[in-house]
Design a protein around this motif. Structure first.
Motif, PDB file in Angstrom:
ATOM      1  N   LEU A 142       0.856  -1.181   0.000  1.00 30.12           N
ATOM      2  CA  LEU A 142       0.000   0.000   0.000  1.00 30.12           C
ATOM      3  C   LEU A 142       0.890   1.228   0.000  1.00 30.12           C
ATOM      4  O   LEU A 142       1.939   1.242   0.643  1.00 30.12           O
ATOM      5  CB  LEU A 142      -0.883   0.037   1.244  1.00 30.12           C
ATOM      6  N   THR A 143       0.464   2.270  -0.709  1.00 29.56           N
ATOM      7  CA  THR A 143       1.182   3.545  -0.713  1.00 29.56           C
ATOM      8  C   THR A 143       0.194   4.666  -0.428  1.00 29.56           C
ATOM      9  O   THR A 143      -0.995   4.563  -0.736  1.00 29.56           O
ATOM     10  CB  THR A 143       1.876   3.818  -2.064  1.00 29.56           C
ATOM     11  N   ALA A 144       0.710   5.720   0.158  1.00 31.32           N
ATOM     12  CA  ALA A 144      -0.100   6.914   0.405  1.00 31.32           C
ATOM     13  C   ALA A 144       0.810   8.128   0.284  1.00 31.32           C
ATOM     14  O   ALA A 144       2.003   8.054   0.599  1.00 31.32           O
ATOM     15  CB  ALA A 144      -0.738   6.861   1.787  1.00 31.32           C
ATOM     16  N   SER A 145       0.244   9.229  -0.198  1.00 34.45           N
ATOM     17  CA  SER A 145       1.011  10.467  -0.303  1.00 34.45           C
ATOM     18  C   SER A 145       0.100  11.649  -0.014  1.00 34.45           C
ATOM     19  O   SER A 145      -1.117  11.562  -0.160  1.00 34.45           O
ATOM     20  CB  SER A 145       1.650  10.603  -1.686  1.00 34.45           C
ATOM     21  N   ALA A 146       0.717  12.739   0.386  1.00 34.91           N
ATOM     22  CA  ALA A 146      -0.017  13.982   0.624  1.00 34.91           C
ATOM     23  C   ALA A 146       0.951  15.133   0.461  1.00 34.91           C
ATOM     24  O   ALA A 146       2.155  14.990   0.715  1.00 34.91           O
ATOM     25  CB  ALA A 146      -0.632  13.991   2.018  1.00 34.91           C
ATOM     26  N   GLY A 147       0.431  16.263   0.018  1.00 33.57           N
ATOM     27  CA  GLY A 147       1.310  17.405  -0.147  1.00 33.57           C
ATOM     28  C   GLY A 147       0.563  18.626  -0.640  1.00 33.57           C
ATOM     29  O   GLY A 147      -0.661  18.680  -0.623  1.00 33.57           O
ATOM     30  N   ARG A 163      -6.347  29.915  -7.208  1.00 36.23           N
ATOM     31  CA  ARG A 163      -5.957  29.342  -5.924  1.00 36.23           C
ATOM     32  C   ARG A 163      -4.483  28.960  -6.068  1.00 36.23           C
ATOM     33  O   ARG A 163      -4.137  27.999  -6.733  1.00 36.23           O
ATOM     34  CB  ARG A 163      -6.812  28.116  -5.607  1.00 36.23           C
ATOM     35  N   LYS A 164      -3.584  29.724  -5.452  1.00 37.03           N
ATOM     36  CA  LYS A 164      -2.147  29.535  -5.646  1.00 37.03           C
ATOM     37  C   LYS A 164      -1.598  28.285  -4.963  1.00 37.03           C
ATOM     38  O   LYS A 164      -0.637  27.701  -5.431  1.00 37.03           O
ATOM     39  CB  LYS A 164      -1.380  30.763  -5.176  1.00 37.03           C
ATOM     40  N   SER A 165      -2.155  27.890  -3.848  1.00 31.58           N
ATOM     41  CA  SER A 165      -1.721  26.676  -3.144  1.00 31.58           C
ATOM     42  C   SER A 165      -2.868  25.689  -3.115  1.00 31.58           C
ATOM     43  O   SER A 165      -3.988  26.046  -2.746  1.00 31.58           O
ATOM     44  CB  SER A 165      -1.294  26.996  -1.706  1.00 31.58           C
ATOM     45  N   ARG A 166      -2.577  24.460  -3.511  1.00 34.30           N
ATOM     46  CA  ARG A 166      -3.624  23.452  -3.610  1.00 34.30           C
ATOM     47  C   ARG A 166      -3.142  22.127  -3.000  1.00 34.30           C
ATOM     48  O   ARG A 166      -2.103  21.607  -3.388  1.00 34.30           O
ATOM     49  CB  ARG A 166      -4.010  23.238  -5.068  1.00 34.30           C
ATOM     50  N   PRO A 167      -3.905  21.561  -2.065  1.00 33.56           N
ATOM     51  CA  PRO A 167      -3.510  20.287  -1.475  1.00 33.56           C
ATOM     52  C   PRO A 167      -3.814  19.119  -2.420  1.00 33.56           C
ATOM     53  O   PRO A 167      -4.685  19.210  -3.279  1.00 33.56           O
ATOM     54  CB  PRO A 167      -4.367  20.193  -0.213  1.00 33.56           C
ATOM     55  N   PHE A 168      -3.079  18.042  -2.245  1.00 32.19           N
ATOM     56  CA  PHE A 168      -3.361  16.807  -2.969  1.00 32.19           C
ATOM     57  C   PHE A 168      -3.071  15.620  -2.049  1.00 32.19           C
ATOM     58  O   PHE A 168      -2.310  15.739  -1.089  1.00 32.19           O
ATOM     59  CB  PHE A 168      -2.552  16.698  -4.268  1.00 32.19           C
ATOM     60  N   ALA A 169      -3.688  14.503  -2.351  1.00 32.62           N
ATOM     61  CA  ALA A 169      -3.463  13.263  -1.594  1.00 32.62           C
ATOM     62  C   ALA A 169      -3.737  12.083  -2.515  1.00 32.62           C
ATOM     63  O   ALA A 169      -4.518  12.184  -3.460  1.00 32.62           O
ATOM     64  CB  ALA A 169      -4.376  13.201  -0.374  1.00 32.62           C
ATOM     65  N   SER A 170      -3.075  10.984  -2.235  1.00 32.71           N
ATOM     66  CA  SER A 170      -3.319   9.771  -3.018  1.00 32.71           C
ATOM     67  C   SER A 170      -3.163   8.549  -2.130  1.00 32.71           C
ATOM     68  O   SER A 170      -2.480   8.583  -1.098  1.00 32.71           O
ATOM     69  CB  SER A 170      -2.354   9.674  -4.210  1.00 32.71           C
ATOM     70  N   VAL A 171      -3.801   7.483  -2.553  1.00 30.45           N
ATOM     71  CA  VAL A 171      -3.665   6.182  -1.902  1.00 30.45           C
ATOM     72  C   VAL A 171      -3.684   5.137  -3.006  1.00 30.45           C
ATOM     73  O   VAL A 171      -4.398   5.278  -4.003  1.00 30.45           O
ATOM     74  CB  VAL A 171      -4.783   5.951  -0.850  1.00 30.45           C
ATOM     75  N   GLY A 172      -2.853   4.119  -2.845  1.00 28.68           N
ATOM     76  CA  GLY A 172      -2.774   3.112  -3.899  1.00 28.68           C
ATOM     77  C   GLY A 172      -2.369   1.752  -3.363  1.00 28.68           C
ATOM     78  O   GLY A 172      -1.926   1.610  -2.219  1.00 28.68           O
ATOM     79  N   VAL A 173      -2.537   0.774  -4.217  1.00 28.87           N
ATOM     80  CA  VAL A 173      -2.148  -0.597  -3.894  1.00 28.87           C
ATOM     81  C   VAL A 173      -1.477  -1.188  -5.134  1.00 28.87           C
ATOM     82  O   VAL A 173      -1.871  -0.893  -6.254  1.00 28.87           O
ATOM     83  CB  VAL A 173      -3.372  -1.447  -3.457  1.00 28.87           C
ATOM     84  N   SER A 174      -0.437  -1.986  -4.924  1.00 29.27           N
ATOM     85  CA  SER A 174       0.192  -2.683  -6.044  1.00 29.27           C
ATOM     86  C   SER A 174       0.459  -4.130  -5.649  1.00 29.27           C
ATOM     87  O   SER A 174       0.667  -4.447  -4.474  1.00 29.27           O
ATOM     88  CB  SER A 174       1.496  -1.996  -6.466  1.00 29.27           C
ATOM     89  N   ALA A 234      -3.381   0.015  -8.572  1.00 24.27           N
ATOM     90  CA  ALA A 234      -4.520   0.934  -8.620  1.00 24.27           C
ATOM     91  C   ALA A 234      -4.202   2.099  -7.698  1.00 24.27           C
ATOM     92  O   ALA A 234      -3.591   1.907  -6.636  1.00 24.27           O
ATOM     93  CB  ALA A 234      -5.802   0.243  -8.181  1.00 24.27           C
ATOM     94  N   GLU A 235      -4.576   3.303  -8.120  1.00 22.21           N
ATOM     95  CA  GLU A 235      -4.312   4.485  -7.313  1.00 22.21           C
ATOM     96  C   GLU A 235      -5.473   5.466  -7.439  1.00 22.21           C
ATOM     97  O   GLU A 235      -6.050   5.611  -8.514  1.00 22.21           O
ATOM     98  CB  GLU A 235      -3.012   5.160  -7.746  1.00 22.21           C
TER      99      GLU A 235
END
Length: 109
Positions: free
Chosen positions: A27-32, A62-73, A84-85
């Motif tokens: 599993l993977t996850a990211s945020a930023g 909107r100059k700053s925008r959050p993002f996040a992801s979650v995935g499985v391989s 899949a992500e």
């Protein structure tokens, strides 16, 4: 009417983590945050037969925008992997969120 044109130079800053949940599955996850360093947005203008010509100022960005992801391989074998992500982010111009789902199949040498 003319389309709104936008160009931007952006920087991304975030963290990403991964952990194994089974012998061949992780599993993977990211945020930023995505931040515009420089951007250009055209105005919006055009003409409507019954109303005539119009021109609107460029929309707020909107100059700053959050993002996040979650995935499985999952490693099928030593050369093949499926994954899949799901990615969620904010739009620069529109007030909503974006959601993207990706399925991948990779073959290595």
């Amino acid at each position: 009417y003319a389309a709104i044109g936008r160009s931007a130079t952006t920087a991304l800053l975030g963290v990403r983590g991964s952990t194994a949940v089974a012998a061949n599955t992780s599993l993977t996850a990211s945020a930023g945050v995505e931040r515009d360093l420089h951007e250009r947005v055209d105005g919006y203008d055009g003409s409507i037969d019954v109303l005539g010509r119009f021109a609107l100022p460029a929309p707020d960005i909107r100059k700053s925008r959050p993002f996040a992801s979650v995935g499985v391989s999952h490693d099928i074998d030593a050369r093949r992997r499926i994954g899949a992500e799901l990615v969620v982010n904010r739009h620069a111009i529109q007030s909503g969120h974006g959601v993207a789902a990706m399925l991948t199949y990779a073959i290595g040498l």
